[in-house]
Design an enzyme around this catalytic site. Structure first.
Site, PDB file in Angstrom:
ATOM      1  N   CYS A 141       1.327  -6.988  15.452  1.00 63.25           N
ATOM      2  CA  CYS A 141       2.676  -6.430  15.626  1.00 63.25           C
ATOM      3  C   CYS A 141       3.684  -7.534  15.881  1.00 63.25           C
ATOM      4  O   CYS A 141       4.879  -7.288  15.863  1.00 63.25           O
ATOM      5  CB  CYS A 141       2.732  -5.480  16.808  1.00 63.25           C
ATOM      6  SG  CYS A 141       1.637  -4.083  16.697  1.00 63.25           S
ATOM      7  N   CYS A 199      -4.210  -2.360  21.513  1.00 64.51           N
ATOM      8  CA  CYS A 199      -2.955  -2.182  20.777  1.00 64.51           C
ATOM      9  C   CYS A 199      -2.936  -0.804  20.121  1.00 64.51           C
ATOM     10  O   CYS A 199      -3.874  -0.451  19.414  1.00 64.51           O
ATOM     11  CB  CYS A 199      -2.820  -3.263  19.697  1.00 64.51           C
ATOM     12  SG  CYS A 199      -1.498  -2.869  18.527  1.00 64.51           S
ATOM     13  N   LYS A 228      -3.285  -1.668   7.360  1.00 58.69           N
ATOM     14  CA  LYS A 228      -3.979  -2.824   6.812  1.00 58.69           C
ATOM     15  C   LYS A 228      -5.184  -3.229   7.653  1.00 58.69           C
ATOM     16  O   LYS A 228      -6.210  -3.595   7.143  1.00 58.69           O
ATOM     17  CB  LYS A 228      -3.013  -3.990   6.677  1.00 58.69           C
ATOM     18  CG  LYS A 228      -2.150  -4.196   7.891  1.00 58.69           C
ATOM     19  CD  LYS A 228      -0.768  -4.650   7.484  1.00 58.69           C
ATOM     20  CE  LYS A 228       0.159  -4.511   8.682  1.00 58.69           C
ATOM     21  NZ  LYS A 228       1.503  -4.294   8.369  1.00 58.69           N
ATOM     22  N   HIS A 278       3.965   1.526   2.304  1.00 59.90           N
ATOM     23  CA  HIS A 278       5.142   0.784   1.827  1.00 59.90           C
ATOM     24  C   HIS A 278       5.757   1.530   0.645  1.00 59.90           C
ATOM     25  O   HIS A 278       6.978   1.629   0.521  1.00 59.90           O
ATOM     26  CB  HIS A 278       4.758  -0.621   1.340  1.00 59.90           C
ATOM     27  CG  HIS A 278       3.979  -1.430   2.329  1.00 59.90           C
ATOM     28  ND1 HIS A 278       2.892  -2.176   1.982  1.00 59.90           N
ATOM     29  CD2 HIS A 278       4.157  -1.613   3.660  1.00 59.90           C
ATOM     30  CE1 HIS A 278       2.410  -2.782   3.051  1.00 59.90           C
ATOM     31  NE2 HIS A 278       3.163  -2.459   4.080  1.00 59.90           N
ATOM     32  N   HIS A 287      -3.029  -1.376  16.163  1.00 59.55           N
ATOM     33  CA  HIS A 287      -4.142  -2.058  15.497  1.00 59.55           C
ATOM     34  C   HIS A 287      -5.497  -1.824  16.158  1.00 59.55           C
ATOM     35  O   HIS A 287      -6.513  -2.274  15.643  1.00 59.55           O
ATOM     36  CB  HIS A 287      -3.853  -3.567  15.431  1.00 59.55           C
ATOM     37  CG  HIS A 287      -2.666  -3.890  14.594  1.00 59.55           C
ATOM     38  ND1 HIS A 287      -1.391  -3.956  15.099  1.00 59.55           N
ATOM     39  CD2 HIS A 287      -2.559  -4.113  13.269  1.00 59.55           C
ATOM     40  CE1 HIS A 287      -0.542  -4.223  14.124  1.00 59.55           C
ATOM     41  NE2 HIS A 287      -1.217  -4.325  13.006  1.00 59.55           N
ATOM     42  N   HIS A 294       0.832  -1.203   0.000  1.00 61.16           N
ATOM     43  CA  HIS A 294       0.000   0.000   0.000  1.00 61.16           C
ATOM     44  C   HIS A 294       0.866   1.252   0.000  1.00 61.16           C
ATOM     45  O   HIS A 294       2.089   1.175  -0.004  1.00 61.16           O
ATOM     46  CB  HIS A 294      -1.015  -0.022   1.139  1.00 61.16           C
ATOM     47  CG  HIS A 294      -0.409  -0.056   2.518  1.00 61.16           C
ATOM     48  ND1 HIS A 294       0.280   0.995   3.048  1.00 61.16           N
ATOM     49  CD2 HIS A 294      -0.383  -1.037   3.449  1.00 61.16           C
ATOM     50  CE1 HIS A 294       0.692   0.702   4.256  1.00 61.16           C
ATOM     51  NE2 HIS A 294       0.318  -0.551   4.521  1.00 61.16           N
ATOM     52  N   LYS A 297      -5.032   7.119  10.513  1.00 56.18           N
ATOM     53  CA  LYS A 297      -3.823   6.473  10.006  1.00 56.18           C
ATOM     54  C   LYS A 297      -4.181   5.364   9.025  1.00 56.18           C
ATOM     55  O   LYS A 297      -5.132   4.646   9.221  1.00 56.18           O
ATOM     56  CB  LYS A 297      -3.100   5.881  11.219  1.00 56.18           C
ATOM     57  CG  LYS A 297      -1.704   5.459  10.942  1.00 56.18           C
ATOM     58  CD  LYS A 297      -1.077   4.914  12.195  1.00 56.18           C
ATOM     59  CE  LYS A 297      -1.469   3.484  12.411  1.00 56.18           C
ATOM     60  NZ  LYS A 297      -0.825   2.887  13.576  1.00 56.18           N
ATOM     61  N   CYS A 342       0.148  -8.971  20.707  1.00 54.99           N
ATOM     62  CA  CYS A 342      -0.574  -8.570  19.500  1.00 54.99           C
ATOM     63  C   CYS A 342       0.019  -9.345  18.324  1.00 54.99           C
ATOM     64  O   CYS A 342       1.215  -9.208  18.041  1.00 54.99           O
ATOM     65  CB  CYS A 342      -0.444  -7.070  19.253  1.00 54.99           C
ATOM     66  SG  CYS A 342      -1.197  -6.584  17.682  1.00 54.99           S
TER      67      CYS A 342
HETATM   68  N1  MSP Z   1       7.939  -6.562   8.692  1.00 56.36           N
HETATM   69  C1  MSP Z   1       8.026  -5.428   9.540  1.00 56.36           C
HETATM   70  C2  MSP Z   1       9.354  -4.732   9.333  1.00 56.36           C
HETATM   71  C3  MSP Z   1      10.560  -5.588   9.540  1.00 56.36           C
HETATM   72  S1  MSP Z   1      12.007  -4.728   9.178  1.00 56.36           S
HETATM   73  C4  MSP Z   1      13.234  -5.692   9.757  1.00 56.36           C
HETATM   74  C5  MSP Z   1       6.904  -4.449   9.232  1.00 56.36           C
HETATM   75  N2  MSP Z   1       6.325  -4.558   8.041  1.00 56.36           N
HETATM   76  S2  MSP Z   1       5.095  -3.665   7.528  1.00 56.36           S
HETATM   77  O1  MSP Z   1       4.674  -4.281   6.299  1.00 56.36           O
HETATM   78  O2  MSP Z   1       4.106  -3.504   8.521  1.00 56.36           O
HETATM   79  O3  MSP Z   1       5.710  -2.296   7.128  1.00 56.36           O
HETATM   80  C6  MSP Z   1       5.859  -1.233   8.050  1.00 56.36           C
HETATM   81  C7  MSP Z   1       6.472  -0.066   7.307  1.00 56.36           C
HETATM   82  O4  MSP Z   1       5.609   0.348   6.219  1.00 56.36           O
HETATM   83  C8  MSP Z   1       6.623   1.205   8.118  1.00 56.36           C
HETATM   84  O5  MSP Z   1       7.742   1.201   8.940  1.00 56.36           O
HETATM   85  C9  MSP Z   1       6.743   2.216   7.012  1.00 56.36           C
HETATM   86  O6  MSP Z   1       7.983   2.112   6.401  1.00 56.36           O
HETATM   87  C10 MSP Z   1       5.685   1.732   6.041  1.00 56.36           C
HETATM   88  N3  MSP Z   1       4.378   2.311   6.338  1.00 56.36           N
HETATM   89  C11 MSP Z   1       3.237   1.612   6.627  1.00 56.36           C
HETATM   90  N4  MSP Z   1       2.210   2.489   6.724  1.00 56.36           N
HETATM   91  C12 MSP Z   1       2.657   3.746   6.547  1.00 56.36           C
HETATM   92  C13 MSP Z   1       2.035   5.005   6.404  1.00 56.36           C
HETATM   93  N5  MSP Z   1       0.744   5.198   6.565  1.00 56.36           N
HETATM   94  N6  MSP Z   1       2.812   6.053   6.053  1.00 56.36           N
HETATM   95  C14 MSP Z   1       4.142   5.907   5.787  1.00 56.36           C
HETATM   96  N7  MSP Z   1       4.742   4.733   5.889  1.00 56.36           N
HETATM   97  C15 MSP Z   1       4.105   3.674   6.486  1.00 56.36           C
HETATM   98  O7  MSP Z   1       6.624  -3.618  10.069  1.00 56.36           O
END
Ligand code: MSP
Length: 646
Positions: free
Chosen positions: A144, A158, A311, A36, A161, A33, A308, A141
């Site tokens: 997380c 949490c 997912k 990412h 979430h 999304h 925010k 959780c």
């Molecule tokens: N798998 C773990 C990370 C492990 S790293 C060793 C994880 N994955 S995640 O798919 O949940 O991705 C989290 C990351 O996605 C955040 O740290 C950020 O980089 C990005 N983002 C997710 N939602 C976001 C926003 N709404 N805005 C900006 N970036 C965000 O956590």
């Protein structure tokens, strides 16, 4: 640049010309999304910038594929975890390709090369006595994949979430993290730019003021089969964070690149995962006898009106939708320009369209169109040679040629939005230069032919320099721009943006389509309003639609726990003369035996689905309050099973 204070930097005083940047590896329990896409685009821009500067650069991204949550999602889809993770990892790669992301390596935690390094590091920490066995209980959780302390919860839920957490206790191996707390606190205190921006450094320092405890780093394999078995005890698998964080190292190690890049590692993450990166990771590295990373760079969140984006809340924006509508480069430009690193920003389609119109179509697009238009009209599209520069010309030249250095400084300080704005300021100066020098007046006077040549030449140079500096952000359009200038086959470095006069006279320009078509903002606004209106209607269900659903009374004749899922009950029910199986997620609230004999309300004409291998032929209705308490719907008079509910 970034080696000043870190004790583990390879070369402290000299200019660093090696750069290694990482994104988080993303969980594959959800589709990619905008969040990412932001981090990955950001790291793409930063690494393209370093390459342009001539740095030896390495860009790593990938996917985080182990853990309970991923296992559950795969099962609920009736796939093996490997099939499921292959599919989603493929989607991430495809999206990055379509967003023009040029990573050097994509790592997946299910790859053998990664697992090997994880097991090696685990063994090393274990041999040093920093991993011990014990029992642990707490609020967990699965979203997380970690335990929370009471203090960290928001209203008992949490913070990420917004769900009620379950109490869990189990026997785990523990990493003796607390042992390294003082060392970590002192390291952060001594190195002000180790974690940036400062607000996140302070956040981590605050965590380290109180005991951090030891970190549970294993899960029973019986419950979570999807993970890396501990090398000394294969009844346990590695906790997902211990496994995932090591990717940053294993990707290099497996390619023999550790020595070259590890001392220069810059992690980029969102603010949601500061604790694992700011506390777990450096202490793990220290315990494994490895040098810690150079910088942890933490960005804020993109927000939508409804809060925010995440997912679990479902309000994710598919990056591809807007990228296809406005073009990749306008999309990338917006992401970089409209967020100040470290702070949250509001994501909106209108914001993107406005940025496209003001900066790209108006400022940059106009400069190109006017320049090529005049060049076509007055000089058959051929770049003339410049004569001597006047003070007005020198001012323009200086505005551009001092920029590369300034931008390097801003990039080093993570001020990407400011860096872009600086280039745009120069572009606006070039537009003003045209207004001030009035080429159309010069064109009327033969005596001014040489002056006109100089003015036109300077406009071309302004565009060439701007295109170089903007290339990391808008790679395709920067190339297209140079094609139109007639410089398509040349490769430039950042240093070439600090030099005036590199466009050869006699270059044949090639004006083409506008680089960034203007968006009709009024029409967009209207379309959004119409869409919102339609959505409101969508929430209302017509009586005809409602009539399609068939509710019936069902009597439970048998109930047992699902053999493959401890949260599901498998119910055998009678619906009139008919017998059916219904798989339902009510195990947490009902014992199998108390379900037998109950008369429930079910949706009887739902398409059957397989849940963890068992076909479910219907759904029972249940009520849930805001604390997550659940009650199945029963009748208060005894009616025959099979009766219709309306
Ligand atoms: N798998 C773990 C990370 C492990 S790293 C060793 C994880 N994955 S995640 O798919 O949940 O991705 C989290 C990351 O996605 C955040 O740290 C950020 O980089 C990005 N983002 C997710 N939602 C976001 C926003 N709404 N805005 C900006 N970036 C965000 O956590």
């Amino acid at each position: 640049m970034d080696t000043k204070t870190n004790p583990n930097s390879a070369d402290k005083a000299s200019t660093v010309n090696t750069y290694y940047a990482t994104t988080p590896i993303f969980y594959v329990n959800a589709e990619p999304h905008i969040g990412h896409a932001y981090t990955t685009t950001l790291v793409d821009v930063v690494t393209r910038f370093h390459r342009l500067k001539g740095d030896d650069t390495f860009f790593l991204t990938g996917t985080d594929e182990h853990g309970e949550r991923i296992y559950q999602v795969a099962m609920s889809k009736g796939q093996t975890p490997q099939e499921y993770t292959d599919e989603i990892a493929g989607k991430f790669r495809a999206i990055w390709d379509s967003l023009d992301i040029r990573y050097d390596e994509f790592i997946r935690t299910t790859e053998a090369r990664h697992k090997e390094v994880v097991r090696h590091i685990l063994q090393r920490v274990y041999d040093r006595g920093d991993i011990i066995f014990g029992e642990y209980g707490g609020l967990y959780c699965t979203g997380c994949e970690r335990y929370y302390t009471e203090k960290e919860l928001v209203g008992g839920r949490c913070p990420q979430h917004d769900i009620k957490l379950e109490y869990r206790s189990e026997e785990n191996y523990f990493f003796r993290m607390e042992k390294y707390r003082t060392w970590l606190r002192e390291t952060i205190e001594d190195n002000p730019d180790f974690i940036r921006p400062e607000r996140y450094r302070n956040e981590v320092l605050a965590m380290l003021r109180e005991p951090i405890g030891d970190l549970s780093i294993s899960r029973p394999r019986e419950r979570v089969p999807w993970g890396i078995p501990l090398p000394w005890d294969d009844k346990h698998v590695t906790y997902v964070w211990f496994d995932a964080l090591i990717n940053y190292y294993s990707a290099l190690e497996s390619r023999g690149l550790t020595e070259r890049y590890w001392p220069h590692v810059n992690h980029f993450i969102g603010k949601d995962i500061v604790k694992p990166h700011g506390v777990f990771w450096p202490t793990m590295l220290k315990a494994a006898g490895l040098p810690i990373y150079q910088h942890l760079n933490v960005h804020g969140y993109w927000l939508t009106d409804s809060g925010k984006m995440s997912k679990s809340k479902g309000n994710v924006i598919k990056p591809l939708e807007l990228k296809d509508k406005y073009g990749n480069d306008a999309f990338r430009y917006y992401l970089l320009r409209d967020m100040s690193f470290g702070l949250d920003a509001n994501f909106s389609e209108v914001g993107l369209a406005e940025r496209n119109n003001s900066d790209l179509a108006n400022d940059l697009g106009n400069l190109l169109n006017r320049t090529l238009g005049m060049l076509g009209k007055y000089r058959q599209g051929i770049v003339p040679a410049a004569a001597e520069l006047t003070s007005t010309d020198l001012e323009l030249k200086a505005a551009f040629n001092t920029l590369p250095q300034e931008i390097v400084r801003l990039f080093d300080n993570l001020q990407f939005d400011r860096a872009i704005e600086k280039v745009l300021e120069a572009v606006r100066k070039a537009n003003k230069y045209i207004a001030d020098t009035q080429p159309w007046v010069l064109a009327k006077d033969e005596q001014q032919a040489s002056r006109l040549n100089t003015v036109l030449y300077n406009c071309i140079e302004a565009l060439r320099c701007a295109s170089i500096m903007l290339e990391p952000i808008i790679p395709q359009k920067a190339q297209e721009l140079r094609l139109q200038l007639g410089l398509g086959n040349r490769n430039y470095t950042l240093a070439d943006a600090a030099q005036w006069g590199l466009t050869p006279a006699e270059t044949q320009t090639q004006s083409g389509e506008p680089l960034f078509p203007r968006v009709d903002l009024a029409a967009l606004q209207q379309a959004i309003e119409v869409g919102e209106e339609a959505l409101k209607h969508k929430a209302e269900v017509s009586i005809d639609d409602f009539a399609k659903l068939e509710f019936r009374v069902a009597e439970v004749t048998k109930a047992q726990t699902h053999p493959k899922a401890d949260k599901l009950l498998v119910l055998t029910v009678k619906v009139g003369p008919e017998k059916r199986t219904i798989v339902s997620g009510i195990k947490q609230w009902y014992q199998p035996e108390e379900m037998v004999g109950k008369k429930l309300v079910i949706v009887a004409n739902l398409k059957p689905v397989k849940l963890r291998g068992i076909l479910s032929e219907g759904m029972i209705l249940a009520a849930e309050d805001k604390d997550g308490n659940l009650s199945v719907t029963t009748l208060d008079r005894d009616l025959a099973s099979g009766s219709e509910v309306r």
